[in-house]
Design a protein around this motif. Structure first.
Motif, PDB file in Angstrom:
ATOM      1  N   ARG A 103      39.053  48.227  39.801  1.00 63.80           N
ATOM      2  CA  ARG A 103      38.962  47.292  39.914  1.00 63.80           C
ATOM      3  C   ARG A 103      38.562  45.719  40.739  1.00 63.80           C
ATOM      4  O   ARG A 103      38.676  44.799  40.191  1.00 63.80           O
ATOM      5  N   GLY A 104      38.279  46.073  42.482  1.00 64.19           N
ATOM      6  CA  GLY A 104      37.738  45.184  42.655  1.00 64.19           C
ATOM      7  C   GLY A 104      38.706  44.418  43.947  1.00 64.19           C
ATOM      8  O   GLY A 104      38.392  43.916  44.518  1.00 64.19           O
ATOM      9  N   PHE A 105      39.483  45.032  43.950  1.00 61.34           N
ATOM     10  CA  PHE A 105      40.605  44.837  44.741  1.00 61.34           C
ATOM     11  C   PHE A 105      40.564  45.645  46.333  1.00 61.34           C
ATOM     12  O   PHE A 105      39.947  46.560  46.375  1.00 61.34           O
TER      13      PHE A 105
ATOM     14  N   MET B 214      47.189  44.720  48.932  1.00 59.10           N
ATOM     15  CA  MET B 214      45.335  44.595  48.274  1.00 59.10           C
ATOM     16  C   MET B 214      45.357  43.223  47.697  1.00 59.10           C
ATOM     17  O   MET B 214      46.322  42.214  47.072  1.00 59.10           O
ATOM     18  N   THR B 215      43.863  42.842  48.387  1.00 64.80           N
ATOM     19  CA  THR B 215      43.944  41.809  47.113  1.00 64.80           C
ATOM     20  C   THR B 215      42.936  41.320  46.371  1.00 64.80           C
ATOM     21  O   THR B 215      41.955  42.232  46.513  1.00 64.80           O
ATOM     22  N   LEU B 216      42.342  40.659  45.547  1.00 65.11           N
ATOM     23  CA  LEU B 216      41.389  40.134  44.340  1.00 65.11           C
ATOM     24  C   LEU B 216      41.043  38.489  44.732  1.00 65.11           C
ATOM     25  O   LEU B 216      41.115  38.021  43.619  1.00 65.11           O
ATOM     26  N   ALA B 217      39.796  38.228  45.607  1.00 62.42           N
ATOM     27  CA  ALA B 217      39.995  37.116  45.693  1.00 62.42           C
ATOM     28  C   ALA B 217      37.903  36.683  45.395  1.00 62.42           C
ATOM     29  O   ALA B 217      37.421  37.533  46.594  1.00 62.42           O
TER      30      ALA B 217
ATOM     31  N   SER C 133      47.269  39.124  44.916  1.00 60.50           N
ATOM     32  CA  SER C 133      47.374  40.474  45.457  1.00 60.50           C
ATOM     33  C   SER C 133      49.080  41.081  45.336  1.00 60.50           C
ATOM     34  O   SER C 133      48.972  40.772  44.012  1.00 60.50           O
ATOM     35  N   LEU C 134      48.349  42.492  45.681  1.00 59.47           N
ATOM     36  CA  LEU C 134      50.212  43.102  45.780  1.00 59.47           C
ATOM     37  C   LEU C 134      50.316  44.096  46.312  1.00 59.47           C
ATOM     38  O   LEU C 134      49.533  44.014  47.700  1.00 59.47           O
TER      39      LEU C 134
END
Length: 117
Positions: A73-75, A93-96, A54-55
């Motif tokens: 990039r999918g976030f 934002m998160t990527l999971a 996350s960011l």
């Protein structure tokens, strides 16, 4: 070149990493530097076994390119995560799950990563 960047595992949420700070110097923007760094950070997060990355970034127009980069990039946007509160000046934002990437930065499909998937 980028001034600072770091990805760290969150002690308060195992399996969750955070990209703390990343900024590309004006002279190096639009050259793929930030994209290469994000791809590297995502690959490193995957290699370390993180399941979520996350960011936090800004909501102002100045941050629109960063939000677009991460989204590309999918976030996806998400609520504030551990350690943050809702703030009108912040986008979270998160990527999971954190995907595997090949050396060119392309996402390796799940069926290519896991036998029998």
């Amino acid at each position: 070149m980028p001034r600072t960047h770091r990805s760290r595992g969150r002690k308060d949420e195992p399996g969750h990493g955070e990209i703390k700070s990343m900024r590309t110097a004006a002279a190096h923007r639009r050259k793929g530097v930030a994209a290469a760094l994000v791809d590297h950070i995502v690959a490193e997060a995957h290699a370390r076994g993180l399941t979520r990355l996350s960011l936090e970034t800004g909501t102002h127009e100045f941050f629109a390119p960063a939000r677009a980069l991460y989204a590309g990039r999918g976030f996806v946007t998400c609520p504030p995560f551990v350690g943050y509160t809702d703030d009108p000046h912040s986008t979270f934002m998160t990527l999971a799950p954190v995907p595997a990437r090949d050396p060119q930065g392309d996402v390796v499909e799940l069926s290519e990563r896991l036998p029998g998937a």
